[in-house]
Structure formats: C-alpha cells, structure tokens
Design a protein around this motif. Structure first.
Motif, short mmCIF file in Angstrom:
data_model
loop_
_atom_site.label_atom_id
_atom_site.label_comp_id
_atom_site.label_asym_id
_atom_site.label_seq_id
_atom_site.Cartn_x
_atom_site.Cartn_y
_atom_site.Cartn_z
N ALA A 293 0.82 -1.21 0.00
CA ALA A 293 0.00 0.00 0.00
C ALA A 293 0.85 1.26 0.00
N ALA A 294 2.05 1.19 0.59
CA ALA A 294 2.93 2.36 0.62
C ALA A 294 3.42 2.72 -0.77
N LEU A 295 3.69 1.72 -1.58
CA LEU A 295 4.17 1.96 -2.95
C LEU A 295 3.05 2.32 -3.89
N ALA A 296 1.83 1.85 -3.60
CA ALA A 296 0.68 2.14 -4.46
C ALA A 296 0.14 3.55 -4.21
N ALA A 297 0.46 4.15 -3.07
CA ALA A 297 -0.05 5.47 -2.73
C ALA A 297 0.55 6.54 -3.63
N ARG A 298 -0.17 7.64 -3.79
CA ARG A 298 0.33 8.79 -4.55
C ARG A 298 0.18 10.05 -3.72
N PRO A 299 1.30 10.67 -3.29
CA PRO A 299 2.67 10.21 -3.50
C PRO A 299 2.96 8.95 -2.69
N GLN A 300 4.05 8.26 -3.06
CA GLN A 300 4.43 7.08 -2.31
C GLN A 300 4.76 7.47 -0.87
N LEU A 301 4.48 6.54 0.04
CA LEU A 301 4.52 6.88 1.46
C LEU A 301 5.90 6.76 2.09
N THR A 302 6.27 7.80 2.81
CA THR A 302 7.31 7.65 3.83
C THR A 302 6.69 6.82 4.94
N THR A 303 7.40 5.80 5.39
CA THR A 303 6.77 4.84 6.30
C THR A 303 7.80 4.17 7.19
N ILE A 304 7.31 3.35 8.10
CA ILE A 304 8.16 2.55 8.98
C ILE A 304 8.10 1.11 8.51
N ARG A 305 9.24 0.55 8.18
CA ARG A 305 9.29 -0.82 7.66
C ARG A 305 9.27 -1.82 8.81
N GLN A 306 8.30 -2.73 8.75
CA GLN A 306 8.29 -3.88 9.65
C GLN A 306 8.98 -5.04 8.92
N PRO A 307 9.87 -5.78 9.58
CA PRO A 307 10.59 -6.87 8.91
C PRO A 307 9.73 -8.14 8.83
N TYR A 308 8.75 -8.14 7.95
CA TYR A 308 7.77 -9.23 7.94
C TYR A 308 8.40 -10.59 7.68
N ASP A 309 9.42 -10.66 6.84
CA ASP A 309 10.06 -11.95 6.59
C ASP A 309 10.65 -12.52 7.87
N ARG A 310 11.32 -11.66 8.64
CA ARG A 310 11.90 -12.11 9.90
C ARG A 310 10.82 -12.42 10.93
N ILE A 311 9.75 -11.61 10.95
CA ILE A 311 8.67 -11.85 11.90
C ILE A 311 8.06 -13.23 11.68
#
Length: 343
Positions: A293-311
């Motif tokens: 959703a962060a990449l699909a937003a316009r403008p693209q979102l500044t965000t906090i990355r959660q490490p989902y692969d590690r989680i």
C-alpha cells in the motif's frame, strides 16, 4: 517402486522400500522421519537419499496415530474475512509462515474467525487436537481465543504482544513504539508542529504502542498534547479516510499526520486531496508497515518498515520450539524509517 498384481498401476513406495534402498532397518527410517534422534549422520543421509530416489511421501495420518500429533499448524486471524483480503500485511505474513514451515514439511491451515460463532468453532477445532500449534496473527484485548487456547495448553505464538496475557504466551513483534518515535521525529525535523495521528485499534498492542511513541516524542519536543489531533482507526483504508476528515474538522491548520498503517494512510491521502490539501506541501504524511500500500499510494509513502520476513520466520521458529517442549519466548525485532515522497 513396486507394481500391483492387478493392472499395471504403480503402488506408492512404502517405508520398507526406503529401508531396503538405504540398507538400514525400518526402525532407523522411522527415527529419521520423526526427527533423526539416535541416528548416525551416515544413516540419516542414506535414508534421505533413499526417500528422494523412491519418491516416498510420509503418511501423515498413520504417523499422527503413533505420535499423537497432527503434523500441521494453524494460522489464525481473528478479524472479519474481508480484512484478510484488504490488508496486504496478512497475506505477507501468511506467505512467510507457509514458506518457513515448508522447510520442515509441515502444512499451514488458514483459519478466519471474525465473529463470535466462528471463534467458538475454531477454538473447539484447535483444542480437539487437529493442529499441533497456532500462529495468532491478530489479537484484541478481551478476545477470548488466546486466553482459551493458552488455558487448554495449545502451543501458541502471537504476532505482537497480546494484551493482558503477560508472559504466558510467546510472541514476536516489531518495535512498534520505537518505529512511531522515529516517524514523529522525522515529521518534526521537517518543521512540522501540528502533527495529528490516526491510531490503530487501541485494544491491540500495535495501536497502543504506536500512540505511546507519538506522544513521547511530542513531549520531548515540548509540544503540548492536543486531544483534537488524535483519532483512532481500525487499520482499514476507510477508517483512515474518516480519521483524516475528523482531524481536519477539529484542526484545519494541521501540517502533518502520522498514520499507524499504510492502508489507513491511503485513506488519509484521499481525504486530504478532497479537502484541497497538497502532500507533502501543505501536510506531510507518514505511514507504518512498508506494505504494498505504501508503494501504491500517490505520492508514495514515507513509512516505517516492519521486517515481515523475519517476523514470520521467528514466529515459526518459536512455535516449533514450544511444540518441542521449550518455554514461551518473546522476540522483538527492529523497524526502519523509509523515506519517500509523502514526507
């Protein structure tokens, strides 16, 4: 493989075929299939090679009668079904957990329990022994599922620290409060001072921790807390849009919004655009998750990355350890600020 006596159809290879191919006893093959205890490395490699050559597949039903285990894990989401399809984070976690369990040849069962009746049925199913353990992906305070599974002795790992269950339940979480602090500091570094927040549900660990981080940074900066700048959402896009509308009605002069999920932040962007506010010119917007959703937003979102692969990998590791007899454990993983066009 052997041929049947009637017709020419091939019969599936058996444990006896594997033992004969490996040059070991049937008992040695059985021990390899059940964890490799008391088996020499040479014998284990011979058995694994024979399994690959013969194409032997474990009869899970027969093995479960012997071991008392189902050889399967439940992925439990206690949210309405539509949330599973709307929120990209659930799919990412499901994929990661499926891949981590595949390395152990263990299937994952998706369980959706968004209503009280569904939760009762799923709880009965789990406590009847149909799965060996549960990965609980959404937990609200007051939700009886985690409590009942814990009391029934079902191995359980939650995504996020379950509220009210203390150290009795294993969990894996991102550092929600630290991530929120990093985002609000970033918004303040841009010169913003009237920073609103759309929280997650305040009966969930992420909702509570991210709001706490927001408040702490404003206090450190000497900015007086203003209740008009705080609204709650439920991690859905619609709740983000409605939350932004409430913020604008209360504080038309707000110049930044910290949003507790990327999907809600998409809704915030829609509301700001409708109100004639530019992003990031008039209002800076920061999300949380670094989901699609962060990449699909316009403008693209500044965000906090959660490490989902590690989680997801850690959730599986902790659950399998608990099934093997280890005590409950807690794992907290770091987040990362990702800067893009919205702030």
């Amino acid at each position: 493989m052997t041929m049947s006596n009637t017709g020419g159809r091939r019969k599936p290879p058996t444990i006896h075929d594997v033992a004969r191919e490996a040059g070991v006893s049937r008992g040695t093959v059985s021990r390899v299939l059940n964890g490799g205890h008391y088996v020499s490395p040479t014998a284990q490699e011979a058995v694994n090679a024979a399994i690959r050559k013969t194409g032997y597949v474990v009869n899970r039903h027969a093995r479960s009668l012997i071991t008392g285990r189902s050889d399967s894990i439940g992925f439990l989401l206690t949210e309405p079904q539509e949330r599973f399809f709307e929120d990209p984070n659930f799919n990412v976690l499901l994929r990661g957990c499926t891949q981590a369990l595949a390395a152990h040849d263990i299937p994952l069962l998706l369980m959706l329990a968004g209503t009280e009746d569904e939760r009762r049925r799923i709880t009965r199913y789990i406590t009847a022994g149909h799965v060996d353990g549960v990965l609980l992906v959404s937990s609200h305070s007051g939700d009886p599922v985690a409590q009942e599974l814990c009391e029934a002795g079902v191995p359980l790992v939650a995504c996020g620290k379950p509220i009210g269950l203390g150290s009795r339940v294993s969990y894996v979480a991102a550092a929600d409060r630290d991530g929120a602090r990093d985002m609000v500091r970033h918004l303040l570094s841009l010169g913003r001072r009237r920073v609103g927040v759309v929280t997650g549900p305040l009966d969930t660990p992420g909702g509570v921790e991210r709001l706490a981080g927001y408040r702490e940074v404003l206090a450190e900066a000497g900015i007086e807390h203003d209740d008009r700048l705080v609204v709650s959402g439920d991690y859905s896009r619609a709740s983000g849009e409605a939350g932004a509308e409430r913020l604008l009605a209360r504080r038309p002069d707000l110049d930044a919004v910290f949003v507790a999920s990327d999907l809600m932040a998409q809704g915030v962007l829609t509301a700001l655009e409708r109100a004639g506010r530019t992003v990031p010119g008039d209002v800076s917007v920061g999300g949380f998750d670094d989901s699609s959703a962060a990449l699909a937003a316009r403008p693209q979102l500044t965000t906090i990355r959660q490490p989902y692969d590690r989680i997801s990998a850690e959730m599986v590791r902790v659950l399998l350890a608990q099934i093997g007899g280890e005590d409950p454990a807690a794992v907290i993983l770091p987040t990362e600020l990702i800067k893009r066009g919205s702030a």
